[in-house]
Design a protein around this motif. Structure first.
Motif, mmCIF file in Angstrom:
data_model
loop_
_atom_site.group_PDB
_atom_site.id
_atom_site.type_symbol
_atom_site.label_atom_id
_atom_site.label_comp_id
_atom_site.label_asym_id
_atom_site.label_seq_id
_atom_site.Cartn_x
_atom_site.Cartn_y
_atom_site.Cartn_z
ATOM 1 N N MET A 1 0.833 -1.204 0.000
ATOM 2 C CA MET A 1 0.000 0.000 0.000
ATOM 3 C C MET A 1 0.872 1.259 0.000
ATOM 4 O O MET A 1 0.539 2.261 0.630
ATOM 5 C CB MET A 1 -0.943 0.001 1.207
ATOM 6 C CG MET A 1 -2.081 -0.998 1.132
ATOM 7 S SD MET A 1 -3.258 -0.636 -0.199
ATOM 8 C CE MET A 1 -3.841 0.978 0.287
ATOM 9 N N ASP A 2 1.988 1.202 -0.693
ATOM 10 C CA ASP A 2 2.888 2.341 -0.741
ATOM 11 C C ASP A 2 3.526 2.434 -2.124
ATOM 12 O O ASP A 2 3.677 1.424 -2.808
ATOM 13 C CB ASP A 2 3.972 2.207 0.332
ATOM 14 C CG ASP A 2 4.501 3.560 0.794
ATOM 15 O OD1 ASP A 2 4.167 4.575 0.143
ATOM 16 O OD2 ASP A 2 5.244 3.604 1.786
ATOM 17 N N ILE B 1 -7.872 14.018 -5.221
ATOM 18 C CA ILE B 1 -7.327 13.871 -3.863
ATOM 19 C C ILE B 1 -7.645 15.107 -3.019
ATOM 20 O O ILE B 1 -8.086 15.011 -1.872
ATOM 21 C CB ILE B 1 -5.803 13.642 -3.909
ATOM 22 C CG1 ILE B 1 -5.483 12.295 -4.559
ATOM 23 C CG2 ILE B 1 -5.202 13.692 -2.501
ATOM 24 C CD1 ILE B 1 -4.001 12.101 -4.858
ATOM 25 N N ILE B 2 -7.424 16.286 -3.604
ATOM 26 C CA ILE B 2 -7.640 17.541 -2.874
ATOM 27 C C ILE B 2 -9.110 17.741 -2.527
ATOM 28 O O ILE B 2 -9.455 18.152 -1.411
ATOM 29 C CB ILE B 2 -7.116 18.726 -3.698
ATOM 30 C CG1 ILE B 2 -5.587 18.644 -3.819
ATOM 31 C CG2 ILE B 2 -7.529 20.054 -3.073
ATOM 32 C CD1 ILE B 2 -4.994 19.623 -4.827
ATOM 33 N N LEU B 3 -9.997 17.428 -3.476
ATOM 34 C CA LEU B 3 -11.416 17.683 -3.264
ATOM 35 C C LEU B 3 -12.126 16.596 -2.470
ATOM 36 O O LEU B 3 -12.988 16.882 -1.627
ATOM 37 C CB LEU B 3 -12.124 17.855 -4.615
ATOM 38 C CG LEU B 3 -11.707 19.073 -5.448
ATOM 39 C CD1 LEU B 3 -12.475 19.089 -6.761
ATOM 40 C CD2 LEU B 3 -11.940 20.369 -4.673
ATOM 41 N N MET C 1 -7.686 8.697 -2.454
ATOM 42 C CA MET C 1 -6.552 8.202 -3.229
ATOM 43 C C MET C 1 -5.269 8.731 -2.602
ATOM 44 O O MET C 1 -5.297 9.641 -1.762
ATOM 45 C CB MET C 1 -6.640 8.643 -4.695
ATOM 46 C CG MET C 1 -7.830 8.090 -5.455
ATOM 47 S SD MET C 1 -7.810 8.596 -7.187
ATOM 48 C CE MET C 1 -9.400 7.952 -7.742
ATOM 49 N N GLY C 2 -4.125 8.183 -3.040
ATOM 50 C CA GLY C 2 -2.842 8.643 -2.527
ATOM 51 C C GLY C 2 -2.078 9.408 -3.580
ATOM 52 O O GLY C 2 -2.345 9.288 -4.777
ATOM 53 N N LEU D 1 -4.681 1.377 -5.678
ATOM 54 C CA LEU D 1 -5.179 1.724 -7.005
ATOM 55 C C LEU D 1 -4.136 1.483 -8.094
ATOM 56 O O LEU D 1 -4.488 1.278 -9.249
ATOM 57 C CB LEU D 1 -5.619 3.194 -7.037
ATOM 58 C CG LEU D 1 -6.230 3.699 -8.348
ATOM 59 C CD1 LEU D 1 -7.505 2.919 -8.690
ATOM 60 C CD2 LEU D 1 -6.512 5.188 -8.287
ATOM 61 N N CYS D 2 -2.857 1.478 -7.714
ATOM 62 C CA CYS D 2 -1.796 1.350 -8.726
ATOM 63 C C CYS D 2 -1.915 0.085 -9.583
ATOM 64 O O CYS D 2 -1.634 0.141 -10.788
ATOM 65 C CB CYS D 2 -0.424 1.422 -8.064
ATOM 66 S SG CYS D 2 0.006 3.081 -7.483
#
Length: 251
Positions: free
Chosen positions: A118-119, A164-166, A170-171, A222-223
């Protein structure tokens, strides 16, 4: 004969990717120490490092301590070999083919590391961007289009960054991966990649929830979905877009 050579090249790259997938999350060097058994620490001889074949010959176990070797190692080698052949069949011996060999290698690397941990690690993103910029330079030298790839990178990373901002969910590693994918595939395919990746990710997430492997509160990588969506674009993207514009755009 060329397909066989490409397949063997893919197997070898897959073997190298296995090293990276194991060592990068642990902060280890990918070049030192040489390959060794993670259980008994014995150095692995060259004849035991032949992709897939050594695994079969050793019956999936360390020659020295008998520790079981995960099936994921030969699977990654096989997948890389097959993907390389598919790309070669699609593009032939061209710069595009070489470019996509690099891209799918990074897709496999980043996708599997994200799935496992997860990174997303900066060294993988930076390496992918550097290679992408190299091929951009090749395009400039050959007077081939450049702007579409720059805009593709901006759109790929920018769309995910805005989400991501809104909304979160997600990362930033996802945004960085979409940015380097856009640098390789250009504007049109980047838009398709974003659509496919989000939908593939949603299908995987819903499936995991229905099978009770995950809950709605659990983070999900998600990747891997971005990697799969990008590969679809590399091989079938133009056909998908042509079909869409011919059949569904004004439906």
């Amino acid at each position: 004969m060329i397909e066989l050579i490409v397949f063997l090249l893919g197997l070898s790259i897959g073997s190298f990717l296995n090293v990276c997938i194991y060592r990068i999350p642990r902060g280890e060097s990918i070049s030192f120490p040489p390959s060794h058994c993670t259980n008994c620490n014995k150095s692995i001889k060259a004849y035991d490092l032949v992709p897939v074949v050594s695994y079969i010959f050793l019956k999936g176990r360390c020659r020295y301590c008998g520790e079981k070797i995960s099936i994921k190692y030969p699977l990654i080698e096989l997948i890389t070999g097959i993907v390389f052949v598919v790309i070669y069949i699609k593009y032939g011996l061209t710069i595009e083919c070489l470019k996509f060999f690099f891209l799918v290698s990074f897709l496999i690397l980043v996708g599997i590391i994200d799935y496992n941990s997860m990174d997303v690690y900066a060294v993988t993103i930076h390496s992918a961007l550097i290679c992408g910029l190299f091929f951009l330079g090749v395009n400039m030298y050959m007077n081939l289009p450049v702007k579409t790839y720059i805009i593709g990178a901006i759109i790929g990373g920018g769309v995910i960054a805005i989400i991501i901002i809104l909304f979160g969910g997600m990362g930033w590693g996802d945004a960085e991966m979409c940015a380097f994918c856009g640098l390789y595939i250009g504007v049109k395919l980047t838009l398709l990649m974003l659509f496919l990746s989000v939908n593939i990710g949603a299908i995987v997430a819903v499936t995991n929830i229905l099978l009770k492997r995950k809950t709605r509160k659990d983070p999900m990588p998600l990747c891997p979905s971005i990697a799969f969506g990008t590969f679809i674009c590399i091989i079938w993207g133009e056909k998908i877009l042509t079909w869409y514009f011919n059949n569904l755009l004004f439906f």
